[in-house]
Design a protein around this motif. Sequence first.
Motif, PDB file in Angstrom:
ATOM      1  N   GLN A  41      51.127  79.407  67.618  1.00 21.98           N
ATOM      2  CA  GLN A  41      51.383  79.703  69.029  1.00 21.98           C
ATOM      3  C   GLN A  41      50.073  79.914  69.784  1.00 21.98           C
ATOM      4  OE1 GLN A  41      53.972  83.040  68.315  1.00 21.98           O
ATOM      5  NE2 GLN A  41      55.821  81.841  68.728  1.00 21.98           N
ATOM      6  N   LYS A  42      49.143  80.598  69.158  1.00 23.30           N
ATOM      7  CA  LYS A  42      47.831  80.813  69.784  1.00 23.30           C
ATOM      8  C   LYS A  42      47.122  79.483  70.011  1.00 23.30           C
ATOM      9  CE  LYS A  42      47.113  85.419  67.925  1.00 23.30           C
ATOM     10  NZ  LYS A  42      46.271  86.292  67.078  1.00 23.30           N
ATOM     11  N   GLN A  43      47.165  78.612  69.009  1.00 23.12           N
ATOM     12  CA  GLN A  43      46.520  77.309  69.135  1.00 23.12           C
ATOM     13  C   GLN A  43      47.158  76.516  70.270  1.00 23.12           C
ATOM     14  OE1 GLN A  43      43.820  76.227  67.460  1.00 23.12           O
ATOM     15  NE2 GLN A  43      43.802  74.333  68.624  1.00 23.12           N
ATOM     16  N   THR A  44      48.490  76.497  70.325  1.00 23.70           N
ATOM     17  CA  THR A  44      49.200  75.744  71.364  1.00 23.70           C
ATOM     18  C   THR A  44      48.875  76.286  72.747  1.00 23.70           C
ATOM     19  OG1 THR A  44      50.977  75.218  69.824  1.00 23.70           O
ATOM     20  CG2 THR A  44      51.485  75.030  72.178  1.00 23.70           C
ATOM     21  N   LEU A  45      48.933  77.596  72.913  1.00 17.77           N
ATOM     22  CA  LEU A  45      48.605  78.193  74.213  1.00 17.77           C
ATOM     23  C   LEU A  45      47.157  77.907  74.599  1.00 17.77           C
ATOM     24  CD1 LEU A  45      50.411  81.646  74.080  1.00 17.77           C
ATOM     25  CD2 LEU A  45      50.850  79.783  75.683  1.00 17.77           C
ATOM     26  N   SER A  46      46.250  77.989  73.648  1.00 20.86           N
ATOM     27  CA  SER A  46      44.845  77.710  73.922  1.00 20.86           C
ATOM     28  C   SER A  46      44.649  76.272  74.375  1.00 20.86           C
ATOM     29  CB  SER A  46      43.996  77.970  72.673  1.00 20.86           C
ATOM     30  OG  SER A  46      44.033  79.326  72.329  1.00 20.86           O
ATOM     31  N   GLU A  47      45.315  75.345  73.697  1.00 20.04           N
ATOM     32  CA  GLU A  47      45.210  73.934  74.072  1.00 20.04           C
ATOM     33  C   GLU A  47      45.776  73.693  75.463  1.00 20.04           C
ATOM     34  OE1 GLU A  47      47.178  71.949  70.850  1.00 20.04           O
ATOM     35  OE2 GLU A  47      45.523  72.319  69.470  1.00 20.04           O
ATOM     36  N   MET A  48      46.909  74.318  75.760  1.00 20.16           N
ATOM     37  CA  MET A  48      47.513  74.171  77.095  1.00 20.16           C
ATOM     38  C   MET A  48      46.586  74.743  78.155  1.00 20.16           C
ATOM     39  SD  MET A  48      51.487  75.107  76.218  1.00 20.16           S
ATOM     40  CE  MET A  48      51.899  75.337  77.930  1.00 20.16           C
ATOM     41  N   TYR A  49      46.035  75.909  77.902  1.00 19.34           N
ATOM     42  CA  TYR A  49      45.142  76.556  78.855  1.00 19.34           C
ATOM     43  C   TYR A  49      43.913  75.679  79.114  1.00 19.34           C
ATOM     44  CZ  TYR A  49      42.046  79.910  81.026  1.00 19.34           C
ATOM     45  OH  TYR A  49      41.190  80.526  81.883  1.00 19.34           O
ATOM     46  N   GLU A  50      43.318  75.154  78.044  1.00 24.24           N
ATOM     47  CA  GLU A  50      42.145  74.294  78.199  1.00 24.24           C
ATOM     48  C   GLU A  50      42.495  73.020  78.957  1.00 24.24           C
ATOM     49  OE1 GLU A  50      40.129  73.707  74.463  1.00 24.24           O
ATOM     50  OE2 GLU A  50      40.160  75.855  74.057  1.00 24.24           O
ATOM     51  N   ALA A  51      43.685  72.479  78.716  1.00 20.99           N
ATOM     52  CA  ALA A  51      44.117  71.273  79.444  1.00 20.99           C
ATOM     53  C   ALA A  51      44.264  71.567  80.932  1.00 20.99           C
ATOM     54  CB  ALA A  51      45.428  70.750  78.870  1.00 20.99           C
ATOM     55  N   PHE A  52      44.856  72.709  81.263  1.00 23.97           N
ATOM     56  CA  PHE A  52      44.999  73.079  82.676  1.00 23.97           C
ATOM     57  C   PHE A  52      43.628  73.272  83.327  1.00 23.97           C
ATOM     58  CE2 PHE A  52      49.351  74.984  81.645  1.00 23.97           C
ATOM     59  CZ  PHE A  52      50.030  73.891  82.142  1.00 23.97           C
ATOM     60  N   CYS A  53      42.705  73.916  82.625  1.00 20.76           N
ATOM     61  CA  CYS A  53      41.364  74.122  83.175  1.00 20.76           C
ATOM     62  C   CYS A  53      40.652  72.790  83.395  1.00 20.76           C
ATOM     63  CB  CYS A  53      40.534  75.013  82.242  1.00 20.76           C
ATOM     64  SG  CYS A  53      41.076  76.738  82.225  1.00 20.76           S
ATOM     65  N   SER A  54      40.793  71.876  82.441  1.00 22.98           N
ATOM     66  CA  SER A  54      40.176  70.543  82.583  1.00 22.98           C
ATOM     67  C   SER A  54      40.767  69.802  83.762  1.00 22.98           C
ATOM     68  CB  SER A  54      40.363  69.742  81.312  1.00 22.98           C
ATOM     69  OG  SER A  54      39.654  70.308  80.260  1.00 22.98           O
ATOM     70  N   GLU A  55      42.082  69.899  83.898  1.00 27.90           N
ATOM     71  CA  GLU A  55      42.767  69.230  85.012  1.00 27.90           C
ATOM     72  C   GLU A  55      42.277  69.802  86.347  1.00 27.90           C
ATOM     73  OE1 GLU A  55      47.262  69.230  86.728  1.00 27.90           O
ATOM     74  OE2 GLU A  55      47.031  68.810  84.586  1.00 27.90           O
ATOM     75  N   ASN A  56      42.128  71.107  86.421  1.00 28.98           N
ATOM     76  CA  ASN A  56      41.632  71.748  87.651  1.00 28.98           C
ATOM     77  C   ASN A  56      40.212  71.309  87.960  1.00 28.98           C
ATOM     78  OD1 ASN A  56      44.085  73.029  87.930  1.00 28.98           O
ATOM     79  ND2 ASN A  56      43.352  74.993  87.165  1.00 28.98           N
ATOM     80  N   GLU A  57      39.380  71.194  86.917  1.00 29.28           N
ATOM     81  CA  GLU A  57      37.996  70.757  87.116  1.00 29.28           C
ATOM     82  C   GLU A  57      37.953  69.325  87.646  1.00 29.28           C
ATOM     83  OE1 GLU A  57      35.895  71.301  83.451  1.00 29.28           O
ATOM     84  OE2 GLU A  57      36.160  73.466  83.507  1.00 29.28           O
ATOM     85  N   ARG A  58      38.806  68.451  87.087  1.00 32.60           N
ATOM     86  CA  ARG A  58      38.844  67.067  87.561  1.00 32.60           C
ATOM     87  C   ARG A  58      39.310  67.010  89.016  1.00 32.60           C
ATOM     88  NH1 ARG A  58      40.883  66.262  82.395  1.00 32.60           N
ATOM     89  NH2 ARG A  58      43.023  66.262  83.135  1.00 32.60           N
ATOM     90  N   GLY A  59      40.294  67.851  89.356  1.00 32.27           N
ATOM     91  CA  GLY A  59      40.794  67.880  90.728  1.00 32.27           C
ATOM     92  C   GLY A  59      39.763  68.382  91.706  1.00 32.27           C
ATOM     93  N   ALA A  60      38.967  69.348  91.269  1.00 36.80           N
ATOM     94  CA  ALA A  60      37.929  69.904  92.135  1.00 36.80           C
ATOM     95  C   ALA A  60      36.789  68.910  92.333  1.00 36.80           C
ATOM     96  CB  ALA A  60      37.381  71.208  91.535  1.00 36.80           C
ATOM     97  N   ALA A  61      36.574  68.032  91.379  1.00 36.36           N
ATOM     98  CA  ALA A  61      35.497  67.061  91.455  1.00 36.36           C
ATOM     99  C   ALA A  61      35.810  65.911  92.406  1.00 36.36           C
ATOM    100  CB  ALA A  61      35.186  66.506  90.069  1.00 36.36           C
ATOM    101  N   LYS A  62      37.072  65.751  92.763  1.00 36.00           N
ATOM    102  CA  LYS A  62      37.463  64.632  93.642  1.00 36.00           C
ATOM    103  C   LYS A  62      37.078  64.887  95.063  1.00 36.00           C
ATOM    104  CE  LYS A  62      41.264  62.983  90.873  1.00 36.00           C
ATOM    105  NZ  LYS A  62      42.659  62.716  90.799  1.00 36.00           N
TER     106      LYS A  62
END
Length: 112
Positions: A91-112
Amino acid sequence: MTDRDFSSFVRDVRKRAHVSFRELSDSAGVSNPYLQGERGVRRPSGAVLRQLALALRVATPIMYLRANLAPENGSATPLAIATDRELTSRQKQTLSEMYEAFCSENERGAAK
């Protein structure tokens, strides 16, 4: 925690997973010299910690904790996930992966 403690942690996880030093280097996409951190020569960067965590199937926040580093984004979320006693390792691994994916997505959105 000292660099030696982190080195011991990586070595122990690697050995429990029956992964050779070279196999870890290949699967993490990190050069052998850089991985000398396992032997206490160098503390890995956040990017390398993430690659090692993935290769060793360890939650990324756990790697940050063991390396005595704060996550790069400064958020308390990865630490909260890693230290929550109610969650299983998976569960920790899954939540961590989801959190990192959301952060990456936010970074890509901010870069546009």
